[in-house]
Design a protein around this motif. Structure first.
Motif: not given
Length: 374
Positions: A136-141
């Motif tokens: 999630w950190e490199l997606g939509y957070g």
């Protein structure tokens, strides 16, 4: 052996040869942007057995299909298709294949929410397909997605990605920043690369080049063009559709070939190459009425063309064969006709009547004789 004027050689892309050699003979070839692989259901992520490769602390990759050549470098303009799911719920929230337009991604200039996707794409080769596992950190957070409400906060993601190809020529210059001439030039370069691959019978790779060329001239771009610039763009774009259709027919992907033809015909309703190839694809699918309509239209413009005559003859032979099979089928379903009783001969009937008359006559005589004796 002289080339056929409409159908063209099955081994060459005649429209390209005629364009480049200044040959004005009619040579026939055909959409929306198509996939380099046949359409799949895509409702769930694919099941992949290949090993997991850690590209980053938050990005892992599994290869679905191997690619070829080298990997894109930083600032390469990449063209790709992808499907995206929320990993925990398997809810699909984006599918560029359904939208029928590849995504353009300039490595190093991507949006923050696509950082994980970009890391995966940077590890891929042209033609490669892969399943990416993105944290999630490199997606939509932490906040999730406003555009995709079904992507909750802190959602890990899955991407099924196909890298169609990439272009390093402009060092990260996006299509939107190119001049009209630059975009047409880039598309034409891709078209020629596709033709070279086609000549080597590398059909999938050729289609990827054609699709990238078409991506330079999307609907938004074409809508803005008028006059000579529109003519210049169509002179590159339409042959790419036609050449892609030729590849699809060779691969027996007739529905997609029909789509390619139809796009060209939406611009030029009398394009003989598009009509011929669509007719051929429709005939292969058993759509005989539609196929005949396309081929007859071509024949009105080129009545002596041997390729069209041959295709119409094959169509007629196919219909005759189908009719005979149906005839046999119906005969088998209803069984043989019952035999009618043979009529008795007329002479035999006359004899029977004659003997019956004699019998009645003698019977009457005997009765009279009996009365007299009494």
């Amino acid at each position: 052996m002289e080339e056929e004027r409409i159908g063209g050689s099955e081994e060459r892309l005649n429209d390209e040869i005629s364009d480049e050699n200044g040959d004005n003979e009619i040579t026939v070839e055909n959409t929306s942007v198509v996939r380099s692989e046949p359409a799949q259901d895509g409702t769930r992520p694919p099941k992949v057995d290949s090993p997991m490769d850690a590209l980053h602390e938050k990005v892992e990759k599994q290869i679905i299909k191997e690619g070829y050549g080298k990997q894109p470098s930083m600032l390469s303009t990449c063209f790709l298709h992808y499907r995206a799911w929320v990993k925990s719920t398997l809810h699909k929230f984006e599918d560029t294949w359904q939208e029928q337009h590849p995504i353009e991604l300039v490595l190093g200039k991507e949006k923050t929410v696509m950082a994980g996707l970009a890391i995966g794409v940077a590890s891929m080769k042209s033609g490669e397909s892969a399943l990416l596992h993105v944290g999630w950190e490199l997606g939509y957070g932490k906040e999730g997605s406003f555009s995709f409400p079904n992507v909750p906060p802190m959602a890990d993601l899955l991407y099924e990605v196909e890298l169609i190809g990439f272009d390093e020529a402009k060092e990260g210059k996006a299509r939107s920043d190119m001049t009209v001439e630059e975009r047409i030039e880039a598309a034409d370069r891709r078209k020629k690369e596709g033709n070279a691959l086609f000549a080597e019978e590398k059909l999938q790779e050729a289609m990827q080049q054609y699709e990238m060329a078409i991506a330079y001239m999307g609907d938004d771009f074409m809508f803005q063009l008028f006059g000579k610039y529109r003519d210049m763009a169509l002179a590159v774009k339409n042959p790419c559709h036609l050449n892609m259709a030729q590849c699809l027919i060779k691969l027996k992907r007739y529905d997609e070939a029909i789509g390619q033809c139809t796009i060209v015909l939406s611009e030029d309703e009398n394009n003989l190459k598009a009509l011929f190839r669509r007719g051929k694809a429709r005939a292969a699918l058993g759509q005989t009425d539609y196929a005949r309509e396309d081929l007859k239209k071509v024949q009105r413009f080129a009545p002596e063309d041997t390729a069209v005559i041959r295709e119409l003859k094959l169509l007629a032979e196919h219909e005759k064969e189908v009719y005979q099979k149906q005839k046999e089928l119906y005969k088998g379903l209803f069984g043989p006709r019952p035999e009618q009783p043979k009529p008795k001969s007329t002479s035999k009937n006359y004899l029977m009547v004659f003997f019956a008359w004699l019998s009645a006559l003698f019977s009457g005589l005997f009765k009279r004789a009996g009365h007299k004796s009494e």
